[in-house]
Design a protein around this motif. Structure first.
Motif, PDB file in Angstrom:
ATOM      1  N   SER A   1       0.745  -1.213  -0.139  1.00 45.22           N
ATOM      2  CA  SER A   1       0.031   0.070   0.072  1.00 45.22           C
ATOM      3  C   SER A   1       0.853   1.142  -0.015  1.00 45.22           C
ATOM      4  O   SER A   1       0.360   2.463  -0.169  1.00 45.22           O
ATOM      5  N   CYS A   2       2.252   1.036   0.258  1.00 43.54           N
ATOM      6  CA  CYS A   2       2.951   2.391   0.167  1.00 43.54           C
ATOM      7  C   CYS A   2       3.977   1.751  -0.722  1.00 43.54           C
ATOM      8  O   CYS A   2       4.410   0.622  -1.257  1.00 43.54           O
ATOM      9  N   CYS A   3       4.737   2.990  -1.410  1.00 40.85           N
ATOM     10  CA  CYS A   3       5.818   2.810  -2.388  1.00 40.85           C
ATOM     11  C   CYS A   3       6.725   2.008  -2.171  1.00 40.85           C
ATOM     12  O   CYS A   3       7.320   2.066  -0.731  1.00 40.85           O
ATOM     13  N   ALA A   4       7.202   1.036  -2.818  1.00 44.66           N
ATOM     14  CA  ALA A   4       8.522  -0.059  -2.495  1.00 44.66           C
ATOM     15  C   ALA A   4       9.652   0.850  -2.238  1.00 44.66           C
ATOM     16  O   ALA A   4      10.334   0.426  -1.418  1.00 44.66           O
ATOM     17  N   ASP A   5       9.812   2.108  -2.694  1.00 35.24           N
ATOM     18  CA  ASP A   5      11.157   2.974  -2.440  1.00 35.24           C
ATOM     19  C   ASP A   5      11.061   3.965  -1.675  1.00 35.24           C
ATOM     20  O   ASP A   5      11.908   4.025  -0.652  1.00 35.24           O
ATOM     21  N   CYS A   6      10.101   4.762  -1.808  1.00 31.07           N
ATOM     22  CA  CYS A   6      10.384   6.077  -1.175  1.00 31.07           C
ATOM     23  C   CYS A   6       9.148   5.943   0.143  1.00 31.07           C
ATOM     24  O   CYS A   6       9.203   6.777   1.032  1.00 31.07           O
ATOM     25  N   LYS A   7       8.374   5.067   0.116  1.00 32.57           N
ATOM     26  CA  LYS A   7       7.375   4.436   1.201  1.00 32.57           C
ATOM     27  C   LYS A   7       6.105   5.520   1.325  1.00 32.57           C
ATOM     28  O   LYS A   7       5.541   5.542   2.289  1.00 32.57           O
TER      29      LYS A   7
END
Ligand SMILES: [Zn+2]
Length: 370
Positions: A19-25
């Motif tokens: 549910s959050c971006c793999a890189d910037c979260k």
């Protein structure tokens, strides 16, 4: 694309790790994916992934693109948690994970380090920043002119210092800066180079600014990360009982606000245009954005100690005017637009309403030594 596949993808997006971006979260606009890596991404990080080329990362829109069964199967087998367990297995605590508010070089180089160079899978690849020493040339702006010249820089965490040398001269370093008190911030716009950064430190109670860049983005990030790594090592030695996450806080700090403001002199002299930088709790004003030494600087304490910022209440005051009260004096300031004034009032109010950290108090004591 089959309705079934779209449904599966939307269900996968609801899983906690996805549910959050793999890189910037970040949790906004996570509507993209890298179908070969098997991760869900925000729009900004997806843009950077696209620049890596399809052999490294194949970006697809979850909403707009067609997905075949195999691709959807891969996304369900992998997903952010599984993939990050591999690609971030040796992510050092001092390595800064950028947010979407950070400058392009930080965001792009984190993603390149992670997937292209696989620095967090193979720790040996971290040698350029993990050894607490570093030596190399950086382009440094002259003190009195706008020219950038190559200068030798050395980080030495054992002696707690960053040194730089004017030339290969036997006279010794031009300056030796304690690592503990260094801040390093990417300021590409100010320097006019995508890899431009600023190193600030205190000397005899006054801030010194160095404006630097190097041609290679990875090299610039290596310097940034090497300083963070060496600072953490110093903190580990000084506070062996403290937990690592706490020690990693504020190894470096983005400037909270920067820009031109007009400032009245202490004896009501007319407004003068100055470049203001809010660096943690330190507000500096400079005659030029690239001045090595500020005209003045003031510590911004807590509201309970008498600090405040508000619109000017003077008769016939301009809507662009505002007043910053410190224990030393009141600063009459004027912004160039309403948006700018709001931006400054919000940034200063945030600082004033937050209690100072031990590092802030140290900064204050160093400034007052003047
Ligand atoms: Zn992202």
């Amino acid at each position: 694309m089959s309705e079934r596949n779209r449904q599966v993808l939307n269900e996968l997006l609801k899983k906690p790790g996805n549910s959050c971006c793999a890189d910037c979260k970040c949790e906004e606009n996570v509507e993209w994916a890298s179908c070969n890596l098997g991760i869900f991404l925000c729009q900004d990080c997806a843009g950077i992934h696209r620049s890596l080329g399809v052999d490294t990362s194949r970006v697809k829109s979850i909403k707009l693109d067609n997905w075949d069964d195999d691709q959807v199967m891969k996304m369900s087998e992998k997903g952010n948690d599984v993939v990050n367990k591999k690609y971030e297995q040796h992510l050092p605590k001092y390595y800064m994970r950028p947010t979407r508010h950070d400058v392009e070089i930080l965001r792009a180089q984190f993603i390149r380090a992670k997937y292209e160079r696989m620095e967090f899978v193979y720790p040996a690849k971290q040698a350029p920043y993990s050894s607490n020493t570093k030596e190399g040339n950086l382009m440094k702006k002259g003190k009195h002119d706008k020219k950038y010249n190559p200068r030798r820089f050395i980080i030495n965490s054992k002696d707690n210092c960053l040194q730089y040398f004017n030339k290969e001269s036997p006279k010794g370093p031009k300056d030796t800066v304690p690592l503990d008190d260094i801040n390093i911030v990417f300021v590409p716009e100010k320097i006019g180079n995508p890899n431009g950064f600023q190193i600030s430190y205190m000397k005899n109670g006054t801030t010194r600014n160095l404006f630097l860049y190097c041609d290679d983005s990875k090299e610039a990030i290596d310097w940034f990360t090497a300083i963070r790594c060496a600072k953490l090592e110093r903190r580990r030695l000084a506070f062996p009982d403290r937990n690592e996450d706490e020690l990693c806080k504020d190894l470096t700090s983005n400037f909270l606000c920067e820009g031109f403001l007009w400032k009245k002199g202490p004896r009501n002299e007319p407004y003068k245009k100055r470049w203001f930088t809010l660096d943690r709790r330190k507000l500096m004003y400079l005659s030029d954005p690239l001045s090595p030494i500020p005209k003045g600087e003031v510590y911004i304490g807590h509201k309970d100690a008498g600090y405040s910022v508000a619109n000017s209440t003077k008769n016939k005051s301009d809507i662009l005017e505002f007043v910053l009260e410190t224990t030393e004096r009141g600063f009459e300031l004027k912004a160039e637009s309403i948006e700018d004034k709001e931006k400054w009032i919000v940034a200063l109010t945030n600082v004033i309403t937050n209690p100072p950290t031990p590092q802030d108090i140290k900064m204050c004591s160093m400034m007052n030594r003047r």
